[in-house]
Design a protein around this motif. Structure first.
Motif, PDB file in Angstrom:
ATOM      1  N   MET A   1      29.773  42.309 -56.016  1.00 17.78           N
ATOM      2  CA  MET A   1      30.845  42.231 -57.288  1.00 17.78           C
ATOM      3  C   MET A   1      30.084  41.735 -58.562  1.00 17.78           C
ATOM      4  SD  MET A   1      34.187  39.638 -57.158  1.00 17.78           S
ATOM      5  CE  MET A   1      32.928  38.212 -56.870  1.00 17.78           C
ATOM      6  N   GLU A   2      30.390  42.167 -59.592  1.00 22.20           N
ATOM      7  CA  GLU A   2      29.802  41.565 -60.912  1.00 22.20           C
ATOM      8  C   GLU A   2      30.871  41.246 -61.652  1.00 22.20           C
ATOM      9  OE1 GLU A   2      25.655  44.345 -61.144  1.00 22.20           O
ATOM     10  OE2 GLU A   2      27.596  44.499 -62.717  1.00 22.20           O
ATOM     11  N   ILE A   3      30.524  39.889 -62.197  1.00 20.87           N
ATOM     12  CA  ILE A   3      31.749  39.279 -63.321  1.00 20.87           C
ATOM     13  C   ILE A   3      31.023  39.310 -64.591  1.00 20.87           C
ATOM     14  CG2 ILE A   3      33.101  37.449 -64.094  1.00 20.87           C
ATOM     15  CD1 ILE A   3      33.646  36.778 -61.113  1.00 20.87           C
ATOM     16  N   LYS A   4      31.402  39.810 -65.523  1.00 20.77           N
ATOM     17  CA  LYS A   4      30.807  39.369 -66.925  1.00 20.77           C
ATOM     18  C   LYS A   4      31.673  38.979 -67.835  1.00 20.77           C
ATOM     19  CE  LYS A   4      27.751  43.846 -66.346  1.00 20.77           C
ATOM     20  NZ  LYS A   4      27.660  45.124 -66.827  1.00 20.77           N
ATOM     21  N   ILE A   5      31.150  38.171 -68.929  1.00 17.83           N
ATOM     22  CA  ILE A   5      32.011  37.703 -69.970  1.00 17.83           C
ATOM     23  C   ILE A   5      31.184  38.120 -71.053  1.00 17.83           C
ATOM     24  CG2 ILE A   5      32.928  35.580 -71.072  1.00 17.83           C
ATOM     25  CD1 ILE A   5      33.116  34.122 -68.309  1.00 17.83           C
ATOM     26  N   ASP A   6      32.049  38.662 -72.153  1.00 18.22           N
ATOM     27  CA  ASP A   6      31.671  39.352 -73.452  1.00 18.22           C
ATOM     28  C   ASP A   6      30.454  40.381 -73.097  1.00 18.22           C
ATOM     29  OD1 ASP A   6      33.532  38.063 -74.744  1.00 18.22           O
ATOM     30  OD2 ASP A   6      32.258  36.222 -75.159  1.00 18.22           O
ATOM     31  N   GLY A   7      30.352  40.981 -72.203  1.00 21.96           N
ATOM     32  CA  GLY A   7      29.495  42.101 -71.845  1.00 21.96           C
ATOM     33  C   GLY A   7      28.244  41.324 -71.006  1.00 21.96           C
ATOM     34  N   LEU A   8      28.169  40.095 -70.866  1.00 19.23           N
ATOM     35  CA  LEU A   8      26.975  39.392 -70.416  1.00 19.23           C
ATOM     36  C   LEU A   8      27.192  39.243 -68.626  1.00 19.23           C
ATOM     37  CD1 LEU A   8      25.670  37.206 -72.943  1.00 19.23           C
ATOM     38  CD2 LEU A   8      24.731  39.482 -72.492  1.00 19.23           C
ATOM     39  N   LEU A   9      26.309  39.481 -67.901  1.00 22.02           N
ATOM     40  CA  LEU A   9      26.602  39.166 -66.271  1.00 22.02           C
ATOM     41  C   LEU A   9      26.373  37.622 -66.333  1.00 22.02           C
ATOM     42  CD1 LEU A   9      26.671  40.456 -63.565  1.00 22.02           C
ATOM     43  CD2 LEU A   9      24.168  40.296 -63.369  1.00 22.02           C
ATOM     44  N   VAL A  10      27.442  37.035 -65.693  1.00 25.12           N
ATOM     45  CA  VAL A  10      27.240  35.575 -65.339  1.00 25.12           C
ATOM     46  C   VAL A  10      27.411  35.246 -63.880  1.00 25.12           C
ATOM     47  CG1 VAL A  10      28.265  34.976 -67.516  1.00 25.12           C
ATOM     48  CG2 VAL A  10      29.876  35.454 -65.726  1.00 25.12           C
ATOM     49  N   ILE A  11      27.841  36.348 -62.939  1.00 24.53           N
ATOM     50  CA  ILE A  11      28.194  35.956 -61.810  1.00 24.53           C
ATOM     51  C   ILE A  11      27.853  37.338 -61.060  1.00 24.53           C
ATOM     52  CG2 ILE A  11      29.561  35.683 -59.679  1.00 24.53           C
ATOM     53  CD1 ILE A  11      31.185  33.447 -61.292  1.00 24.53           C
ATOM     54  N   HIS A  12      27.034  37.541 -60.150  1.00 21.38           N
ATOM     55  CA  HIS A  12      26.538  38.543 -59.168  1.00 21.38           C
ATOM     56  C   HIS A  12      26.539  38.178 -57.855  1.00 21.38           C
ATOM     57  CE1 HIS A  12      23.410  41.903 -58.176  1.00 21.38           C
ATOM     58  NE2 HIS A  12      24.850  42.335 -57.915  1.00 21.38           N
ATOM     59  N   VAL A  13      27.636  38.614 -57.183  1.00 26.36           N
ATOM     60  CA  VAL A  13      27.661  38.081 -55.673  1.00 26.36           C
ATOM     61  C   VAL A  13      27.232  39.554 -54.726  1.00 26.36           C
ATOM     62  CG1 VAL A  13      29.205  37.595 -53.835  1.00 26.36           C
ATOM     63  CG2 VAL A  13      29.367  37.004 -56.151  1.00 26.36           C
ATOM     64  N   LYS A  14      26.081  39.527 -54.187  1.00 23.96           N
ATOM     65  CA  LYS A  14      25.551  40.211 -53.094  1.00 23.96           C
ATOM     66  C   LYS A  14      26.289  40.024 -51.598  1.00 23.96           C
ATOM     67  CE  LYS A  14      21.396  41.274 -55.517  1.00 23.96           C
ATOM     68  NZ  LYS A  14      19.694  41.168 -55.259  1.00 23.96           N
ATOM     69  N   HIS A  15      26.070  40.969 -50.851  1.00 23.80           N
ATOM     70  CA  HIS A  15      26.769  40.817 -49.498  1.00 23.80           C
ATOM     71  C   HIS A  15      28.092  40.210 -49.514  1.00 23.80           C
ATOM     72  CE1 HIS A  15      22.529  41.270 -48.458  1.00 23.80           C
ATOM     73  NE2 HIS A  15      22.212  40.288 -48.954  1.00 23.80           N
ATOM     74  N   LEU A  16      29.033  40.943 -50.373  1.00 22.18           N
ATOM     75  CA  LEU A  16      30.294  40.302 -50.471  1.00 22.18           C
ATOM     76  C   LEU A  16      31.257  40.202 -49.059  1.00 22.18           C
ATOM     77  CD1 LEU A  16      32.273  39.658 -52.772  1.00 22.18           C
ATOM     78  CD2 LEU A  16      32.814  42.042 -53.183  1.00 22.18           C
ATOM     79  N   GLN A  17      30.661  41.115 -48.103  1.00 16.57           N
ATOM     80  CA  GLN A  17      31.632  41.213 -47.088  1.00 16.57           C
ATOM     81  C   GLN A  17      31.677  39.825 -46.343  1.00 16.57           C
ATOM     82  OE1 GLN A  17      28.719  42.834 -47.711  1.00 16.57           O
ATOM     83  NE2 GLN A  17      27.676  43.409 -45.806  1.00 16.57           N
ATOM     84  N   TRP A  18      30.367  38.989 -46.588  1.00 19.20           N
ATOM     85  CA  TRP A  18      30.231  37.839 -45.994  1.00 19.20           C
ATOM     86  C   TRP A  18      30.397  36.604 -47.111  1.00 19.20           C
ATOM     87  CZ3 TRP A  18      29.888  39.491 -41.509  1.00 19.20           C
ATOM     88  CH2 TRP A  18      28.931  40.586 -41.245  1.00 19.20           C
ATOM     89  N   LYS A  19      30.559  36.923 -48.256  1.00 14.71           N
ATOM     90  CA  LYS A  19      30.927  36.040 -49.370  1.00 14.71           C
ATOM     91  C   LYS A  19      32.060  36.296 -50.215  1.00 14.71           C
ATOM     92  CE  LYS A  19      25.812  35.203 -49.773  1.00 14.71           C
ATOM     93  NZ  LYS A  19      24.553  35.388 -51.006  1.00 14.71           N
TER      94      LYS A  19
END
Length: 324
Positions: free
Chosen positions: A211-229
């Motif tokens: 999962m990626e969360i961007k604000i104003d086009g810039l990546l601020v949160i990147h969650v890998k292994h989302l099935q565990w997190k």
């Protein structure tokens, strides 16, 4: 992190807001709710402005909190294309013995494809000959129509709740401060190559959800292994203002059908960040750090909009509905 959905349906003629989750499954319906705290009928009360949109119409609902928060006084407007007279009007109800008037003018409202109008409209709530809440850009028209003065106490923006739909990507616009600028929030589900394997049908061998969360086009949160997190939180900085971000995407991964994930964005304001915001003209600054999970998603604060801990009253609750 669980928050009651409380979704009104545009089709309902009832004066009671529907809490039925099935209401949101209506084809194409989006919901945008804004909650303010202000003084009405000698008490501090919550006012909820709800916009809903589906394939047939736009709907507007204005609800005023009743005694001890138990009941609500509600004004509903259905903006059907053939009901032009409903796009401007007023309604009165009595709250603890005092008249409360709702005025609205949506004749020329510009929605630009969104659930909430962008411009050329107003919605005003009047009590004791004061405009206790006014939203929209046609403020002069509102004061002229109501014939009332602005309230001595400014309303406090408590929260926004938005329901959006998508398959992989979800986006919205929000102000973290009432007098701040809009920020573009984008949330995207992705699959990456890896060795993960999930027993349900949502992932296969060699594919791991991210999962990626961007604000104003810039990546601020990147969650890998989302099935565990699938539940977690991070602290980010937007224009030197700290924002706590919480997520719960369990139902995206493990529940079939039309299910939603919940995201909460909570600004944390300090005297340093406030002075930086008022004086800074530099581009947005983003950084990412870990922070302990907090349960401070309820609103409580002073009339200035800040509580004793330096936390803003405001929270954004974003419900992202997964379409198959």
């Amino acid at each position: 992190m669980q928050d009651p959905i409380g979704i009104p349906t545009c089709f309902s003629s009832s004066e009671k807001l529907s809490d039925d989750q099935a209401a949101v499954t209506r084809s194409g319906q989006s919901v945008f709710m804004t909650v303010y705290r202000t003084k009405i009928a000698d008490q501090c009360r919550l006012i909820t402005i709800t916009w809903c949109k589906n394939l047939l119409l736009h709907g507007l609902s204005v609800s005023v909190e009743g005694p001890e928060g138990e009941s609500q006084y509600t004004c509903k407007v259905e903006l059907k294309p053939w009901y032009f007279w409903r796009k401007q009007g007023s309604k009165r109800f009595i709250v603890d013995g005092k008249a409360v008037d709702i005025f609205w003018d949506l004749k020329a409202a510009k929605f630009n494809g969104e659930t909430e109008p962008n411009s050329e409209y107003y919605v005003a709530v009047v009590c004791d000959e004061e405009v206790v809440l006014l939203i929209g850009d046609l403020k002069k028209d509102a004061y002229k129509k109501t014939g009332c003065r602005p309230a001595l106490i400014d309303p406090i923006l408590v929260s926004k709740k938005e329901h959006i739909f998508g398959k992989k990507k979800y986006s919205t616009r929000v102000k973290f401060l009432e007098k701040g600028r809009f920020h573009e929030i984008s949330i995207e589900r992705k699959n990456s190559s890896g060795g993960g394997n999930m027993s349900n049908g949502n992932s296969s061998i060699g594919v791991e959800p991210e999962m990626e969360i961007k604000i104003d086009g810039l990546l601020v949160i990147h969650v890998k292994h989302l099935q565990w997190k699938f539940r977690g939180n991070e602290s980010i900085y937007v224009n030197k203002m700290r924002v706590e971000v919480y997520w719960d995407v369990h139902d995206w991964l493990f529940s079939p059908g039309l299910r939603h994930a919940l995201f909460i964005f909570k600004p944390i304001l300090s005297s340093i960040s406030l002075s930086s915001l008022s004086s800074s003209s530099s581009p947005p600054l983003f950084s990412l750090t870990s922070t302990p999970l907090s349960s401070q998603t309820e609103s409580s604060g002073s009339l200035e909009g800040l509580n004793a801990s330096g936390s803003s009253d405001f929270c954004l609750f974003l419900y992202a509905w997964k379409l198959e």
